[in-house]
Design an enzyme around this catalytic site. Structure first.
Site, short mmCIF file in Angstrom:
data_model
loop_
_atom_site.label_atom_id
_atom_site.label_comp_id
_atom_site.label_asym_id
_atom_site.label_seq_id
_atom_site.Cartn_x
_atom_site.Cartn_y
_atom_site.Cartn_z
N THR A 20 0.82 -1.22 0.00
CA THR A 20 0.00 0.00 0.00
C THR A 20 0.84 1.26 0.00
OG1 THR A 20 -1.81 -1.11 1.09
CG2 THR A 20 -1.75 1.26 1.34
N TYR A 34 -8.29 0.48 -3.37
CA TYR A 34 -7.20 0.99 -4.21
C TYR A 34 -6.39 -0.19 -4.68
CZ TYR A 34 -4.75 -0.09 0.07
OH TYR A 34 -4.27 -0.76 1.16
N SER A 67 1.88 -7.86 -0.50
CA SER A 67 2.72 -8.75 0.31
C SER A 67 2.08 -10.09 0.64
CB SER A 67 3.17 -8.04 1.59
OG SER A 67 2.09 -7.88 2.48
N THR A 100 1.72 -4.37 4.17
CA THR A 100 1.63 -4.59 5.61
C THR A 100 1.10 -5.98 5.98
OG1 THR A 100 -0.53 -3.53 5.62
CG2 THR A 100 1.37 -2.15 6.18
N ASP A 101 0.49 -6.67 5.01
CA ASP A 101 -0.14 -7.96 5.37
C ASP A 101 0.86 -8.99 5.88
OD1 ASP A 101 -2.45 -6.79 4.60
OD2 ASP A 101 -2.89 -8.13 2.93
N LYS A 173 0.56 -7.06 12.74
CA LYS A 173 -0.55 -6.24 12.27
C LYS A 173 -1.81 -6.67 13.03
CE LYS A 173 -2.90 -4.89 7.97
NZ LYS A 173 -2.85 -4.97 6.49
N GLU A 294 -1.03 -27.44 28.32
CA GLU A 294 -2.26 -27.94 27.72
C GLU A 294 -2.11 -29.36 27.17
OE1 GLU A 294 -5.36 -27.05 27.17
OE2 GLU A 294 -5.44 -25.00 27.93
N1 LIG Z 1 -1.73 -1.92 3.87
C1 LIG Z 1 -1.16 -2.76 3.02
O1 LIG Z 1 0.00 -2.64 2.70
C2 LIG Z 1 -1.99 -3.89 2.51
C3 LIG Z 1 -1.89 -4.03 1.00
C4 LIG Z 1 -1.56 -5.41 0.51
N2 LIG Z 1 -2.55 -6.38 0.89
C5 LIG Z 1 -0.17 -5.82 0.97
O2 LIG Z 1 0.04 -6.34 2.02
O3 LIG Z 1 0.74 -5.56 0.22
#
Ligand SMILES: NC(=O)CC[C@H](N)C(=O)O
Length: 337
Positions: A20, A34, A67, A100-101, A173, A294
């Site tokens: 992103t 987007y 990602s 970010t994923d 995340k 457990e």
């Molecule tokens: N906020 C993000 O970067 C998510 C965008 C995309 N799904 C990725 O991880 O690249």
């Protein structure tokens, strides 16, 4: 007479991978709708003229993807490029822009395998640059600030999101529609304010220079898969993953990595067949799995993932399996890293 001491700017390389932070939407109102991985690294850098006051910054486009599509091959490719740059005398710090994923997975992977004390910062954004209140510019500015600082040396791979400096090992995340998305159960290491970093704590787990793993010795990564647990879960996924060749299965367990009585026999049988069984927890704010609590791990010869979430446990298991297939050694690594 006043002698002006000219402080040399650090040389920082930005390795762009997509996400992103390189995303673009149709309108400024699009913060969630987007396309990721659209903007090239040169444009990202050119969009923040203030970077030139922090460091001599140059960019390289390593890949251009979202990602969630990163493969083990992509991880190795990125890891090798980071190692080459870290070995180079004219590079002082490395920034990786990333979706970010799976950012937390890449950051932890690099934290385990890069033999350098130079700063390596992984950074992304929650909103594309075309959106109102986009967060990528400041996140990247902060990443370059940390990458060019003396204080960031030897602290392992770091993540700068939402003004915080997080350990790449611990950060995850936690939510996908807030800019305050990246958290660690154990808290951030520091803050970046107006281009200056302020540190409060240090990582305690082994990383980078102190790690026994080295990207230069890793030719490929073994197949490690994750099976998610919940009420009424069956053993179908576990068996299928082993059948398809998984060397280890990360049990993404409930609570303290607990295992349903419907699944225990299958996991015992898979272990007897040589598959490593690693119990982790998918508890939201941070799982913490205790050995022999457990389940009787000693008796079944299973491994526990300590506080690593399932996706981070997969990263450590892959890297660890390049060195050993001994479950006691794997358990030692899960305590130490
Ligand atoms: N906020 C993000 O970067 C998510 C965008 C995309 N799904 C990725 O991880 O690249």
């Amino acid at each position: 007479k006043e002698v002006e001491t000219q402080t040399k700017l650090a040389n920082v390389v930005v390795l762009a991978t997509g996400g992103t932070i390189a995303g673009a939407g149709a309108s400024a109102a699009n913060s969630a709708t987007y396309q990721a991985a659209k903007v090239g690294v040169e444009q990202l850098i050119a969009g923040i003229p203030e970077l030139s006051k922090l460091a001599n910054v140059r960019g390289e486009q390593v890949m251009q993807i979202a990602s969630e599509s990163i493969t083990n091959e992509n991880l190795l490719q990125l890891g090798r490029r980071v190692a080459e740059l870290a070995d180079s005398k004219d590079v002082d710090g490395i920034v990786i822009t990333h979706g970010t994923d799976t950012l937390e997975e890449t950051a932890y992977f690099l934290n385990l395998v890069e033999k350098t004390d130079k700063p390596i910062i992984v950074v992304g954004s929650m909103r594309p640059g075309t959106a109102m209140s986009a967060d990528g510019m400041l996140n990247l500015y902060n990443a370059v600030a940390v990458a060019s600082s003396k204080e960031a040396h030897g602290k392992g791979v770091l993540v700068t999101m939402n003004d915080e400096i997080q350990s790449g090992r611990d950060v995850s995340k936690m939510i996908n529609i807030k800019t305050e998305a990246f958290k660690s159960a154990w808290g951030p290491l520091g803050m970046v304010v107006e281009g200056k970093s302020y540190w409060f704590r240090l990582p305690a787990k082994r990383h980078t220079m102190d790690s026994e793993f080295d990207i230069k010795n890793i030719k490929s990564l073994p197949d490690v898969e994750i099976a998610y647990s919940y009420g009424n879960v069956s053993d179908t996924a576990y068996k299928a993953l082993a059948q398809s060749g998984a060397k280890a299965i990360i049990h993404a367990g409930t609570g303290n990595g607990s295992v349903s009585s419907r699944v225990v026999p299958a996991l015992q049988a898979l272990r007897k067949d040589g598959v490593q069984i690693i119990r982790s927890s998918h508890v939201n704010a941070g799982g913490f799995v205790l050995r022999n609590a457990e389940q009787p791990d000693d008796k079944y010869d299973w491994v526990v993932a300590h506080d690593l979430n399932p996706q981070k446990a997969r990263i450590l298991a892959m890297v660890a399996l390049t060195k050993t297939n001994d479950s006691k050694e794997l358990q030692r690594m899960f305590w130490e890293y």
